[in-house]
Design a protein around this motif. Structure first.
Motif, mmCIF file in Angstrom:
data_model
loop_
_atom_site.group_PDB
_atom_site.id
_atom_site.type_symbol
_atom_site.label_atom_id
_atom_site.label_comp_id
_atom_site.label_asym_id
_atom_site.label_seq_id
_atom_site.Cartn_x
_atom_site.Cartn_y
_atom_site.Cartn_z
ATOM 1 N N ASN A 178 0.869 -1.175 0.000
ATOM 2 C CA ASN A 178 0.000 0.000 0.000
ATOM 3 C C ASN A 178 0.910 1.229 0.000
ATOM 4 O O ASN A 178 1.662 1.442 0.953
ATOM 5 C CB ASN A 178 -0.893 0.003 1.242
ATOM 6 C CG ASN A 178 -1.916 -1.112 1.204
ATOM 7 O OD1 ASN A 178 -2.795 -1.149 0.347
ATOM 8 N ND2 ASN A 178 -1.794 -2.057 2.139
ATOM 9 N N LEU A 179 0.831 2.010 -1.056
ATOM 10 C CA LEU A 179 1.700 3.173 -1.207
ATOM 11 C C LEU A 179 0.890 4.444 -0.980
ATOM 12 O O LEU A 179 -0.054 4.726 -1.720
ATOM 13 C CB LEU A 179 2.335 3.203 -2.602
ATOM 14 C CG LEU A 179 3.425 4.253 -2.805
ATOM 15 C CD1 LEU A 179 4.718 3.836 -2.104
ATOM 16 C CD2 LEU A 179 3.674 4.506 -4.295
ATOM 17 N N ASP A 180 1.261 5.194 0.046
ATOM 18 C CA ASP A 180 0.580 6.435 0.397
ATOM 19 C C ASP A 180 1.353 7.594 -0.237
ATOM 20 O O ASP A 180 2.491 7.867 0.139
ATOM 21 C CB ASP A 180 0.556 6.578 1.922
ATOM 22 C CG ASP A 180 -0.498 7.550 2.389
ATOM 23 O OD1 ASP A 180 -1.043 8.287 1.549
ATOM 24 O OD2 ASP A 180 -0.773 7.587 3.612
ATOM 25 N N VAL A 181 0.732 8.256 -1.204
ATOM 26 C CA VAL A 181 1.421 9.259 -2.026
ATOM 27 C C VAL A 181 0.879 10.659 -1.752
ATOM 28 O O VAL A 181 -0.337 10.857 -1.670
ATOM 29 C CB VAL A 181 1.243 8.943 -3.522
ATOM 30 C CG1 VAL A 181 1.926 10.000 -4.395
ATOM 31 C CG2 VAL A 181 1.780 7.557 -3.847
ATOM 32 N N THR A 182 1.787 11.613 -1.627
ATOM 33 C CA THR A 182 1.424 13.025 -1.524
ATOM 34 C C THR A 182 2.221 13.809 -2.563
ATOM 35 O O THR A 182 3.434 13.648 -2.674
ATOM 36 C CB THR A 182 1.742 13.594 -0.130
ATOM 37 O OG1 THR A 182 1.006 12.854 0.849
ATOM 38 C CG2 THR A 182 1.359 15.072 -0.025
ATOM 39 N N VAL A 183 1.516 14.639 -3.315
ATOM 40 C CA VAL A 183 2.151 15.540 -4.283
ATOM 41 C C VAL A 183 1.705 16.957 -3.948
ATOM 42 O O VAL A 183 0.503 17.208 -3.792
ATOM 43 C CB VAL A 183 1.760 15.190 -5.732
ATOM 44 C CG1 VAL A 183 2.381 16.187 -6.710
ATOM 45 C CG2 VAL A 183 2.170 13.771 -6.080
#
Length: 356
Positions: free
Chosen positions: A155-160
């Motif tokens: 599970n990859l939690d991404v913030t941009v």
């Protein structure tokens, strides 16, 4: 206070084929520069920057409607955040800790995984949080990529975070964490045209790289890191793009589609490239903490875009700051493996100014 002079506006942009509402956020800095970003694919749709006589020019390619992005952008990735893995992975296969993972092969006739897969991040809906900051208006975009999505583990939690600074920079900050070992390589995929229309053939470019990664017939790196000296890829001093592309026109790529090994230290913000248009006097400098820069000159563009404009080959170019293509299969390349307890971080900045 400068941050009180910036402006953020939210509007409904459309509904996806799956019934999910998409919103567009308009960020305006204190100078009047403006960027429009949609929650679908975290896509930059418009980017208006000042050129000659203070006139604003939209310097990125894109589409007018959400339907067009859904139907056509798998071929172009206009303005999108690309992931989990930007660029190509040979055979769509890689190993982590002895476990083999297989991805979809979605690179046309080539047996590669490309830009995160059939439903990569460019198709995903991000949650958006607008913020006014002292440096300029920001939009925080978040997405949780589930374990197994497009074949990737964890599970990859991404913030941009996009910030349109009061220095006329589009600053992009990336962060990601995982609960299983995985591979991560994120980038931004705008096609730039600093003249606002026509082609980029009259632009001049410089790329701050002494080396590049040669590729095979499937555009997969051979594993070598070679000098640009004496090759068509030597862009260490400014070249007109029409002249730079000419030696490559009869090759399968018909122009540039190559990864540069940037000068400077991986992880430190450094100058990667400079692009300029004499027509508008707009100059763009690219800075990044990433080790590589994929340079693509829009060699196969063939689609109707914003405002009914037809985008033909060389109507725009991409300067994609990232790790190297196929890094999971090359132990001598900087690693793209992210493990639990670690945080993926990178910063890329597109800085705009006027020549002369």
């Amino acid at each position: 206070m400068d941050y009180l002079m910036c402006h953020i506006e939210k509007e409904f942009f459309g509904t996806t084929f799956e019934g999910i509402p998409i919103y567009q956020y308009t960020l305006v800095n204190k100078n009047g520069a403006m960027v429009k970003i949609i929650t679908y694919g975290a896509i930059v749709r418009e980017l208006w920057v000042p050129g000659r006589s203070g006139t604003l020019f939209d310097v990125v390619l894109g589409f007018d409607s959400l339907q067009e992005y859904e139907e056509k952008n798998a071929s172009y990735f206009f303005g999108a955040i690309v992931g989990r893995y930007a660029n190509r992975i040979a055979g769509g296969s890689f190993k982590i800790d002895g476990v083999t993972y297989q991805l979809a092969l979605n690179d046309g006739d080539r047996p590669n995984a490309l830009h995160g897969g059939v439903k990569g991040f460019y198709t995903r809906v991000f949650k958006a949080i607008p913020m006014k900051t002292p440096k300029g208006p920001s939009l925080v975009l978040k997405y949780l990529s589930h374990d197994g999505e497009e074949g990737y583990p964890g599970n990859l939690d991404v913030t941009v975070i996009y910030t349109l600074t009061n220095e006329n920079e589009l600053k992009i900050e990336y962060r990601a964490t995982t609960d299983k070992p995985t591979v991560v390589n994120l980038t931004h995929h705008s096609y730039f045209n600093l003249s606002g229309d026509g082609t980029i053939l009259d632009h001049e470019i410089m790329i701050n790289a002494d080396h590049y990664t040669p590729v095979d017939e499937n555009l997969i790196p051979t594993g070598e890191i070679s000098s640009v000296e004496g090759t068509p890829y030597d862009l260490r001093s400014f070249k007109r793009l029409e002249d730079a592309i000419e030696p490559l026109k009869d090759t399968p790529t018909r122009g540039f589609d190559i990864n540069y090994v940037l000068n400077g230290k991986d992880g430190e913000l450094k100058l990667a490239a400079v692009l300029k248009s004499k027509k508008t006097s707009v100059r763009m400098e690219v800075y990044t903490t990433e080790p590589g820069l994929q340079f693509y000159t829009g060699n196969f563009l063939d689609v109707k875009g914003k405002g009914g404009k037809y985008y033909s080959p060389y109507s725009g170019l991409c300067l994609e700051a990232q790790h190297f293509p196929d890094s999971p299969n090359h132990s001598n390349f900087p690693s793209t493996i992210l493990r639990p307890g670690e945080e993926y971080r990178q910063i890329t900045v597109y800085k705009f100014s006027m020549e002369g």
